[in-house]
Scaffold this active site. Structure first.
Site, PDB file in Angstrom:
ATOM      1  CG  ASP A   1      -0.609   6.613   4.751  1.00 47.17           C
ATOM      2  OD1 ASP A   1      -0.068   6.260   4.332  1.00 47.17           O
ATOM      3  OD2 ASP A   1      -1.341   7.292   4.785  1.00 47.17           O
TER       4      ASP A   1
HETATM    5  C1  BGC Z   1       0.124   7.539   1.575  1.00 52.78           C
HETATM    6  C2  BGC Z   1      -1.101   6.065   1.267  1.00 52.78           C
HETATM    7  C3  BGC Z   1      -0.726   5.329  -0.127  1.00 52.78           C
HETATM    8  C4  BGC Z   1       0.852   4.384   1.326  1.00 52.78           C
HETATM    9  C5  BGC Z   1       1.530   3.364   1.262  1.00 52.78           C
HETATM   10  C6  BGC Z   1       1.313   7.089   1.883  1.00 52.78           C
HETATM   11  O1  BGC Z   1       2.034   8.092   1.463  1.00 52.78           O
HETATM   12  O2  BGC Z   1      -0.898   8.285   2.124  1.00 52.78           O
HETATM   13  O3  BGC Z   1      -2.230   6.180   0.830  1.00 52.78           O
HETATM   14  O4  BGC Z   1      -1.333   3.473   0.209  1.00 52.78           O
HETATM   15  O5  BGC Z   1       1.747   5.903   1.593  1.00 52.78           O
HETATM   16  O6  BGC Z   1       2.382   3.379  -0.358  1.00 52.78           O
END
Ligand code: BGC
Length: 734
Positions: free
Chosen positions: A291
């Site tokens: 993530d």
């Molecule tokens: C979130 C994810 C997301 C990613 C990309 C993160 O901060 O937890 O769910 O897919 O950002 O934008």
């Protein structure tokens, strides 16, 4: 996705390289060669630096997500493996892709990912609402439509579905998943994967799915985001892993490692979950992306002293691609030189990334088709799907004396509240590529659906959250002049989603006070609630004659709601998450394990222990009568199947869609089990006066078994119960 073993890849790759050694065009560029051979051919030609870039993802472009401000084309290395694509304009993607294809030695296309969570420009209801439709076929269609819009915007990969089981409504991300039940998350997760990925990833409008957040993120302590999670091995296996296993089996191309720490080992450094379970046991052949900054955050979580250590801990645990923090780019060559990571593991990770790029056909068609915006977004068919899904997601929570649908003697309606003319919060979180003007407000929906049959009076009454009561008076005046008051309350979109936790499920006091004031008019009150989480309604429920839960329904929410209020559509949604009576009851969910003392012992002394609305609750404008369950056998051997059937009659005056939820319970087992476990559901339309038979084919090993703390499925002999429509049928397993 086809499953290839690494050995097979290597052997077939080597054979293929031999056979084209003298041809001019490299094998990896040959469209008719097999994907494993193309991957291996390319891998052999790559330098370490090129490989490391393939394992890295940066952010590109701009959107309104403050978290996610990307770089411009000129600042991105041409050889980058993947980009988070913050735009819905294919031209911009193509500019960057051109750089990758032309300015790199090998011409490896970039994989463009984006958070298409509940639609791109056509915003569908939030996922939690989608689950309340109990219509996975419709969800699959919506995801397929979202995939098409995405592909034509230049997106190859969505960071969706989120299948984190969530049982604490304070956690803002509860809105992004399918509620409190593992099976429901599994079914809707699989439907989404099938919708996004289509029959083949190479199809023109397929995009790759990403299961997130792997794993256990929904257990965030206190509902606070990014926080620690205390998850026993048993709970990991029986609650958090099942949706991921089902979606991996359904062919999901990728997974995202989560932000949470699982009982001392953060998910993004967790060898057990990422490698031993996902890659070794489940044989997932795709790749895992961290993530956002999750690798670097291992330092904050206290398991790495610096970025370099964070890098090798994440990589060795099984995180193949590093999202945005550049730790792999900066440290991998050094880590390899120091033998902290191996060449074989780098090659395995790169093969996984390249494999997906070949599956998506990116080497053969790296550029997105460019169409005018009006040819690719918000097409009538997408809007229709958005409306159908919103209609089926709406849950009628209360309907005293059949207040709804509104009767012909109602000539004037006061529409009061901060949600009435809102066209932004109604979209919900994670709608960064949407435009507010695309959304239909509740006010517009009522105007359209009722035409001029009813006079509507409007007052905002108050804001979502303030102490300013000066708007109350206008609301009271409108209420006094109307036959019925519909109060539209709710949450702002930033109050849920990522970093959107709240300490209470109650609406801000001002909204509750508005209803108390309107109640004094003596007019019947219909409450419409738009939120990204279950709400605490302990003070509001007694004031309302009817309550309609709209959730955050997306672009077509206004008409969907008005159709239900008017009776054009009979509500069919049922809750996929329990509504506690008060926030203090959290956690409360239908599939809790039993207490040691029964009756009222252990109950709260101050309030009722029962939630206000259980999982599965949802009213209709018609009535359904369940016949006695018929069962093919009540005593079977472990490998024998049982067929259970129940006939449901629509005994009311309007047709309706009824979802039958089949639960089981196993009151005596060597591991205590939830009091009820959902095992199957089916939704069918039944005409007024008609009937429909619902069938559940029980495979004991699949439907009655349980899992132990090592992930081993077992089925014990003994008594089980089948629970459906208030009936309880005993089944003996020999
Ligand atoms: C979130 C994810 C997301 C990613 C990309 C993160 O901060 O937890 O769910 O897919 O950002 O934008």
């Amino acid at each position: 996705m086809k499953i290839y073993s690494y050995k097979f890849l290597l052997v077939s790759g080597l054979m293929a390289i031999g056979s084209v050694a003298f041809s001019q065009s490299p094998l990896y560029k040959n469209k008719s060669a097999s994907i494993p051979s193309r991957v291996q051919d390319l891998l052999k030609r790559m330098t370490l630096e090129e490989k490391v870039l393939q394992l890295s993802q940066l952010s590109f472009g701009n959107n309104t997500n403050a978290n996610n401000i990307g770089n411009k084309v000129k600042n991105i290395p041409a050889g980058i493996g993947s980009l988070i694509y913050n735009s819905d304009n294919p031209v911009y993607r193509n500019q960057m892709q051109k750089k990758a294809m032309e300015e790199t030695r090998l011409g490896i296309p970039i994989l463009f990912g984006n958070d298409v969570i509940h639609g791109l420009r056509t915003v569908y209801p939030i996922s939690l609402a989608q689950a309340c439709s109990w219509n996975p076929q419709l969800v699959q269609q919506a995801c397929a439509m979202a995939a098409k819009e995405s592909k034509l915007a230049g997106i190859d990969w969505t960071f969706s579905p989120m299948i984190d089981v969530a049982r604490d409504g304070r956690w803002g991300r509860i809105s992004e998943g399918y509620g409190e039940d593992p099976y429901t998350n599994a079914v809707f997760g699989v439907a989404s994967v099938k919708g996004y990925q289509g029959n083949h990833l190479s199809d023109s409008f397929s995009i790759a799915a990403c299961l997130k957040h792997y794993v256990g993120y929904g257990a965030s302590e206190g509902g606070r985001d990014y926080s620690y999670t205390e998850i026993s091995q048993q709970t990991l296996w029986d609650t958090y892993l099942p949706p991921f296993e089902a979606c991996v089996k359904a062919g999901a191309a990728t997974l995202m490692s989560s932000f949470n720490d699982i009982s001392g080992v953060p998910s993004s450094a967790n060898h057990y979950t990422l490698t031993e379970i996902l890659k070794d046991k489940w044989k997932h052949q795709g790749f895992v992306v961290s993530d956002w900054n999750a690798v670097e955050q291992l330092i904050n979580q206290g398991v790495a002293a610096n970025r370099k250590e964070a890098g090798y801990k994440a990589f060795n645990a099984g995180v193949d691609m590093d999202m945005v923090d550049k730790i792999y780019i900066e440290n991998m060559p050094q880590l390899l030189a120091e033998k902290k990571i191996t060449q074989a593991k780098i090659d395995d990770a790169v093969s996984r990334v390249l494999h997906l790029k070949f599956q998506l056909g990116l080497f053969d068609k790296p550029f997105a088709t460019v169409l005018e915006e009006n040819e690719r977004v918000l097409l009538p068919a997408s809007r229709k799907l958005a409306q159908d899904l919103a209609s089926e997601s709406i849950v009628l929570l209360k309907n005293k004396q059949q207040m709804l649908p509104i009767k012909s003697n109602i000539k004037s309606v006061a529409l009061i509240g901060p949600m009435v003319k809102d066209r932004s919060n109604i979209m919900g979180s994670w709608a960064f590529d949407s435009k507010d003007e695309d959304a239909e407000t509740i006010w517009e929906g009522f105007g359209k659906v009722f035409a001029n049959q009813v006079a509507f009076n409007y007052a905002k009454g108050c804001d979502f959250d303030s102490t300013d009561e000066s708007g109350f008076q206008a609301g009271i005046e409108q209420a006094n002049q109307s036959d019925l008051v519909i109060v539209c309350l709710g949450e702002k979109k930033k109050w849920s989603g990522e970093n959107g936790s709240r300490s209470t499920l109650a609406l801000p006091a001002i909204q509750e006070k508005l209803v108390m004031e309107l109640k004094k008019s003596g007019k019947p009150i219909v409450l419409v609630l738009s939120s990204g989480r279950p709400l605490e309604l302990v003070r509001l429920e007694p004031l309302a004659d009817a309550i309609v839960n709209l959730w955050q329904p997306g672009v077509q929410g206004g008409s969907a709601l008005a159709d239900i209020v008017k009776g054009n559509v009979n509500p069919s949604g049922k809750l996929a998450v329990t509504f506690p009576l008060t926030t203090g009851q959290i956690p409360t969910y239908y599939n809790m394990r039993p207490n040691s003392r029964t009756n009222t012992q252990g109950n709260y002394k101050d309030i009722s222990t029962a939630p206000l609305y259980w999982f599965g609750h949802g009213l209709s404008y018609t009535t359904y009568q369940y016949d006695s369950v018929k069962i093919s056998a009540t005593k079977v051997k472990k490998n024998e199947k049982i067929v259970a059937e129940v006939t449901v009659s629509n005994t009311g005056k309007v047709s309706g869609k009824e979802t039958v939820l089949w639960f089981i319970s196993n009151p005596a087992c060597s591991i205590s089990r939830p009091m009820k476990e959902l095992k199957y559901f089916e939704k069918k339309e039944i005409a007024a006066g008609g009937k429909a038979t619902y069938k559940f084919e029980i495979d004991p090993m699949r439907d009655l078994s349980f899992v132990d703390a090592t992930g081993k499925k077992f089925l014990e002999s003994g008594s089980y119960f089948l629970l459906v429509g208030g009936q309880k049928v005993k089944i003996e397993i020999e």
